[in-house]
Design an enzyme around this catalytic site. Structure first.
Site, PDB file in Angstrom:
ATOM      1  CG  ASN A  50      -0.247  -0.190   2.463  1.00  0.00           C
ATOM      2  OD1 ASN A  50       0.644  -0.584   2.862  1.00  0.00           O
ATOM      3  ND2 ASN A  50      -1.061   0.403   3.497  1.00  0.00           N
ATOM      4  CD  GLU A  52      -1.562   5.088   4.697  1.00  0.00           C
ATOM      5  OE1 GLU A  52      -0.838   5.763   5.353  1.00  0.00           O
ATOM      6  OE2 GLU A  52      -2.268   4.161   5.208  1.00  0.00           O
ATOM      7  CB  CYS A  61      -5.134  -1.553  -1.488  1.00  0.00           C
ATOM      8  SG  CYS A  61      -6.628  -0.523  -1.048  1.00  0.00           S
ATOM      9  CD  GLU A  63      -5.463  -6.107  -1.391  1.00  0.00           C
ATOM     10  OE1 GLU A  63      -4.979  -4.842  -1.086  1.00  0.00           O
ATOM     11  OE2 GLU A  63      -6.190  -6.537  -0.379  1.00  0.00           O
ATOM     12  CB  CYS A  96     -10.728  -2.603   0.089  1.00  0.00           C
ATOM     13  SG  CYS A  96     -10.450  -1.950  -1.474  1.00  0.00           S
ATOM     14  CB  CYS A  99      -8.657  -4.486  -3.901  1.00  0.00           C
ATOM     15  SG  CYS A  99      -7.533  -3.220  -3.438  1.00  0.00           S
TER      16      CYS A  99
HETATM   17 ZN    ZN Z   1      -8.107  -2.506  -1.501  1.00  0.00          ZN
END
Ligand code: ZN
Length: 139
Positions: A50, A52, A61, A63, A96, A99
């Site tokens: 990830n 940010e 993210c 993924e 999430c 993703c």
């Molecule tokens: Zn995600």
């Protein structure tokens, strides 16, 4: 097929690679360090973490980071055989919704997905993880 169960042995190494990728996480705002590893049907493994951003909403993210890297490295015809997600926070971190939808573009219903759940590592089929993914089948 609703089949959450313990991590499959074949995914143990992939989970370790996801954990290693989490070491590179750029997460100064949340401190949530996540890694993902994709096993492609061509035998390659691609990892991501990830990243940010100070504007929060631009955060990507692990993924999706891995997926973008996989396409950049191996081209648009890649297919995902298995996905592993790990984090260094000892927390649950299933992929999430965003993703799941993005991975669906390159995954099949039988693609295996392993991730930390509240009760330990779970492995599910992609079909169980994201039933009714958005698709655009024009008539
Ligand atoms: Zn995600």
């Amino acid at each position: 097929m609703n089949d959450p169960h313990a991590a499959e042995p074949a995914l143990t190494e992939l989970l370790e690679q996801a954990r290693q990728a989490a070491l590179n996480s750029y997460s100064p705002y949340s401190g949530f360090r996540v890694g993902a590893a994709l096993k492609l049907t061509n035998g390659e493994i691609v990892t991501g973490t990830n990243v940010e951003n100070v504007s929060y909403g631009l955060t990507i993210c692990a993924e999706r980071s891995a997926l973008v890297r996989a396409v950049a490295q191996f081209g648009p015809k890649i297919r995902i055989e298995a996905v592993a997600v790990a984090n260094l926070n000892d927390a649950a971190s299933p992929p999430c919704g965003a993703c799941r939808q993005v991975l669906a573009e390159f995954a099949g219903p039988d693609t295996r997905v392993a991730f930390p759940a509240a009760d330990g590592v779970r492995t599910m089929s992609f079909a169980a993880l994201l039933p009714m993914a958005f698709d655009m089948k024009l008539k």
